[in-house]
Design a protein around this motif. Structure first.
Motif, short mmCIF file in Angstrom:
data_model
loop_
_atom_site.label_atom_id
_atom_site.label_comp_id
_atom_site.label_asym_id
_atom_site.label_seq_id
_atom_site.Cartn_x
_atom_site.Cartn_y
_atom_site.Cartn_z
N GLY A 287 -0.32 -7.37 24.84
CA GLY A 287 -1.11 -6.21 25.25
C GLY A 287 -1.46 -5.23 24.16
O GLY A 287 -2.19 -4.26 24.40
N GLY A 288 -0.96 -5.42 22.93
CA GLY A 288 -1.27 -4.50 21.84
C GLY A 288 -2.67 -4.69 21.31
O GLY A 288 -3.21 -5.80 21.31
N VAL A 289 -3.29 -3.61 20.86
CA VAL A 289 -4.67 -3.66 20.35
C VAL A 289 -4.78 -2.76 19.12
O VAL A 289 -4.26 -1.63 19.11
N TRP A 290 -5.42 -3.26 18.08
CA TRP A 290 -5.85 -2.44 16.95
C TRP A 290 -7.36 -2.29 17.03
O TRP A 290 -8.08 -3.24 17.41
N ILE A 291 -7.86 -1.13 16.65
CA ILE A 291 -9.30 -0.90 16.61
C ILE A 291 -9.69 -0.59 15.17
O ILE A 291 -9.15 0.33 14.55
N CYS A 292 -10.60 -1.37 14.63
CA CYS A 292 -11.03 -1.18 13.23
C CYS A 292 -11.82 0.12 13.09
O CYS A 292 -12.60 0.48 13.99
N PRO A 293 -11.68 0.81 11.97
CA PRO A 293 -12.39 2.08 11.77
C PRO A 293 -13.90 1.87 11.62
O PRO A 293 -14.37 0.75 11.39
N PRO A 294 -14.66 2.96 11.69
CA PRO A 294 -16.10 2.88 11.36
C PRO A 294 -16.27 2.43 9.91
O PRO A 294 -15.40 2.65 9.06
N SER B 152 0.82 -1.21 0.00
CA SER B 152 0.00 0.00 0.00
C SER B 152 0.85 1.26 0.00
O SER B 152 0.32 2.36 -0.17
N GLY B 153 2.15 1.12 0.22
CA GLY B 153 3.03 2.28 0.21
C GLY B 153 3.24 2.86 1.58
O GLY B 153 4.31 3.35 1.91
N LYS B 154 2.23 2.80 2.42
CA LYS B 154 2.36 3.26 3.80
C LYS B 154 1.31 2.52 4.63
O LYS B 154 0.22 2.22 4.14
N PRO B 155 1.63 2.24 5.87
CA PRO B 155 0.70 1.49 6.71
C PRO B 155 -0.45 2.36 7.19
O PRO B 155 -0.54 2.74 8.35
N ALA B 156 -1.32 2.71 6.27
CA ALA B 156 -2.45 3.59 6.61
C ALA B 156 -3.39 2.89 7.58
O ALA B 156 -3.60 1.68 7.49
N PRO B 157 -3.97 3.66 8.52
CA PRO B 157 -4.95 3.06 9.44
C PRO B 157 -6.09 2.42 8.65
O PRO B 157 -6.57 2.96 7.65
N PRO C 144 -17.07 -9.59 6.27
CA PRO C 144 -18.12 -8.58 6.14
C PRO C 144 -17.72 -7.36 6.98
O PRO C 144 -17.77 -7.40 8.21
N LEU C 145 -17.30 -6.30 6.33
CA LEU C 145 -16.70 -5.19 7.05
C LEU C 145 -17.65 -4.54 8.05
O LEU C 145 -17.21 -4.08 9.11
N SER C 146 -18.94 -4.51 7.75
CA SER C 146 -19.89 -3.89 8.67
C SER C 146 -19.94 -4.64 10.00
O SER C 146 -20.18 -4.05 11.05
N ARG C 147 -19.70 -5.96 9.94
CA ARG C 147 -19.75 -6.76 11.17
C ARG C 147 -18.54 -6.48 12.07
O ARG C 147 -18.62 -6.60 13.29
N PHE C 148 -17.41 -6.10 11.45
CA PHE C 148 -16.18 -5.93 12.22
C PHE C 148 -15.79 -4.47 12.42
O PHE C 148 -14.76 -4.19 13.03
N ALA C 149 -16.58 -3.53 11.90
CA ALA C 149 -16.29 -2.12 12.11
C ALA C 149 -16.29 -1.82 13.61
O ALA C 149 -17.23 -2.16 14.32
N GLY C 150 -15.21 -1.22 14.08
CA GLY C 150 -15.10 -0.92 15.51
C GLY C 150 -14.58 -2.06 16.35
O GLY C 150 -14.42 -1.93 17.57
N ALA C 151 -14.28 -3.21 15.73
CA ALA C 151 -13.80 -4.37 16.47
C ALA C 151 -12.40 -4.13 17.01
O ALA C 151 -11.59 -3.41 16.42
N ARG C 152 -12.10 -4.77 18.12
CA ARG C 152 -10.78 -4.70 18.73
C ARG C 152 -10.01 -5.97 18.39
O ARG C 152 -10.49 -7.07 18.65
N LEU C 153 -8.83 -5.79 17.85
CA LEU C 153 -7.99 -6.92 17.45
C LEU C 153 -6.80 -7.00 18.39
O LEU C 153 -6.01 -6.04 18.49
#
Length: 622
Positions: A72-79, A32-37, A58-67
């Motif tokens: 202890g690291g966490v990613w949060i999926c965008p809206p 992608s060229g850069k690790p965009a959120p 299905p992106l709508s199901r995982f929007a806002g999900a915590r990975l």
């Protein structure tokens, strides 16, 4: 306005990522060229959900999900809307038809190969469902009368209806629970198709296949029994019978599987068949079914058999479930209903206007010939399918009709051995006392311990050890001789194309001085013998996971469920476990564990159902 909580599998608050998911995310980030959120999160999810069996995210199901990343690291999926915009601008994400690692299609994110598989399945299924083969309706009507004697009861004979539909259509799906007669019906379908070919003075070429060696052996046995009955009654002529296949093979063997995941059969070297039957289709993943379609001629009939309520395949996809989920079953388009009524003799069918052609290709068999209406196993299975927890628990507590319930979970130490040990000694003794390997293999299916998971107090590793210790204490096996003690059941865990051994094949050690591992013969012939040191990856199989038991049946089954809750415990898993038993089911589980399992479903994410049915609404029958 607060963000709606994402619907994560198993109701989890976090979705755990594995190292391989993180590696794939980094790879996509570099493209992608850069690790965009949003890009890294999407890529990691695509990898994680593929490992879980989904064809897409299905992106709508995982929007806002915590990975959860570990440590202890966490990613949060965008809206959702923001996420779509980020993905649409990434060079690593393309639209359908683009050659990119990830494909975005109608709000669903795919690995490229999974989108290609889904696209192929939609194209092949729709084309074959729309086929109108040349059929002599009068000949079909006569054949149905001979092969499906009319019952005294008044309800529709769905076996007869399924047979008629399979002859009239180029693509057919016959679903139903254990004992509903799927394989008996398909044997008669083959006889009907052979008669049609004979009338046209054409050869009839067909093949029977199943995903595992065990399932292929069971299909062969069922078809042989059905043809023996038809020939004895004179329902088919000797000439017609001679043109019909009696022996099933694994799908891998049919397609000419080779090392490295390659296949001899494909579009450049197709199978010259008029019809192909695939049993236990719930176990067939999307990739393998695509391989089959690519190896068939455009006009080859495809008939899929399976239980839509069972667990899906281990690998990504739930094709049978998607085929059966999109519309009301046993209802037809008006024109097809009239033709079906004419040839089958059934007076009237519920119809649905403006239905896609696929509606006329799917028939459900509803009457079980194995489990009586009041039998405990059949009653329990129906309660599980319908989600009736009260009925399921009441059936278990009553303990009638072949059902035994121990309302507890295994504790520490030797508790599991005390729960299953006596049953293992009784269940495996006939196999261990057999005069030869062929007899021992036949008796091996008399008993099995089934577990939900690999590890833990109720896992199959512990259950295997408990069963072996109990057998050794009873003097039935000699553990001191090591892994290759006489009578040890063995399950293959990986495919070995050169030796014809495939994942899920089950054999046993026959050690009368020189250890050999014996597996059932090809097409029911003499058992095949292998050196223990030549086997592919394998393990002891006094106990096995419920997932691995698909395609098998046992006279008596012990099912052991863990006390702690786990996402593995689903309605589909419980149903699959219960229906592996032909005569006796002993369930060891806490009542609350059974209730939680029945509340949890195991859906697979894909776009196949939507693409095949297009949101087709269920209409009321007229």
């Amino acid at each position: 306005m607060p963000m709606e909580k994402p619907h994560l599998p198993g109701g989890a608050e976090f979705l755990e990522l594995a190292p391989v998911d993180m590696l794939f995310a980094r790879f996509i980030g570099e493209l992608s060229g850069k690790p965009a959120p949003g890009i890294l999160e999407a890529a990691a999810l695509a990898s994680a959900r593929a490992r879980a069996g989904d064809l897409c995210v299905p992106l709508s199901r995982f929007a806002g999900a915590r990975l959860a990343l570990g440590e202890g690291g966490v990613w949060i999926c965008p809206p959702y809307r923001e996420w779509l915009g980020l993905l649409e601008t990434s060079p690593a994400v393309g639209a359908p038809g683009d050659f990119t690692p990830l494909v975005l299609d109608s709000g669903r994110l795919y690995l490229h190969r999974h989108h290609a598989h889904e696209t192929c399945l939609v194209r092949e299924i729709q084309a074959r469902a729309a086929m109108a083969p040349d059929v002599d309706d009068g000949l079909l009507q006569d054949g149905l009368e001979r092969l499906f004697p009319r019952p005294a009861r008044s309800e529709a004979d769905w076996q007869r209806v399924a047979a008629a539909a399979a002859v009239l259509r180029g693509f057919a799906v016959i679903t139903g629970g254990p004992g509903t007669g799927k394989t008996t019906t398909v044997a008669r379908i083959l006889a009907l198709l052979a008669a049609q070919a004979k009338a046209r003075r054409a050869p009839f070429r067909a093949a029977l296949a199943a995903p595992t060696g065990k399932a292929a052996a069971r299909l062969t046995e069922a078809v042989l029994g059905a043809f023996a009955s038809m020939e004895t009654s004179g329902a088919v002529s000797p000439e017609t019978a001679a043109s019909i296949p009696r022996e099933a093979s694994t799908l891998h063997r049919l397609l000419g599987a080779r090392p490295g995941g390659r296949f001899a059969r494909g579009s450049g070297s197709p199978l010259l068949l008029d019809a192909v039957v695939v049993d236990e289709c719930s176990m067939v993943d999307a990739a393998l079914l695509v391989r089959l379609f690519r190896a068939l001629l455009p006009d080859t009939r495809v008939i899929l058999l399976g239980d839509k309520d069972q667990l899906s395949s281990v690998s990504p996809g739930s094709v049978l479930g998607d085929l059966c989920a999109g519309a009301p079953l046993n209802r037809f388009s008006p024109d097809f209903a009239r033709r079906l009524s004419m040839v089958s003799g059934e007076e009237r069918f519920p119809v649905v206007d403006h239905a896609p052609p696929l509606l006329d290709s799917v028939v459900e068999l509803t009457r079980s010939h194995r489990f009586s209406g009041e039998g405990g196993i059949g009653r329990l299975a129906r309660a599980i399918v319908t989600g009736d927890t009260d009925m399921a628990l009441e059936t278990l507590r009553q303990g009638a009709g072949g059902v035994v319930f121990t309302p507890r979970a295994p504790g520490p130490g030797a508790d599991l051995e005390s729960l299953i040990g006596p049953a293992a000694v009784e269940g495996y003794s006939p196999c261990l006392s057999a005069a030869g390997p062929e007899e021992a293999l036949e008796r091996l299916d008399g008993f099995r311990v089934l577990c939900a998971a690999r590890d833990g107090r109720a896992g199959y590793v512990a259950a295997n050890m408990a069963a072996a210790r109990a057998l050794a204490r009873a003097g039935k096996i000699a553990l001191e001789t090591g892994d290759w003690h006489h009578g040890r059941p063995v399950m293959v865990l990986s495919n070995d194309y050169s030796q014809g051994l495939f994942n899920g094949d089950t054999g046993l050690v026959w050690n009368t001085g020189r250890p050999r591992v014996c597996f059932p013969g090809q097409e029911g012939g003499t058992p095949r013998e292998f050196s223990p040191f030549a086997l592919p990856e394998h393990e002891t199989a006094y106990a096995m996971t419920i997932h691995k038991s698909q395609g098998s049946e046992f006279r008596s089954v012990y099912v052991v469920l863990p006390g702690e809750d786990t996402p593995l415990l689903t309605r589909e898993l419980l149903y699959t476990a219960v229906t592996r038993a032909r005569e006796t089911l002993h369930l060891i589980a806490r009542p609350e564990t059974v209730a939680r399992a029945m509340e949890r479903r195991a859906p697979r994410a894909s776009g196949l159902e939507q693409a095949l049915w297009g949101g087709f609404p269920e209409a009321a029958p007229r």
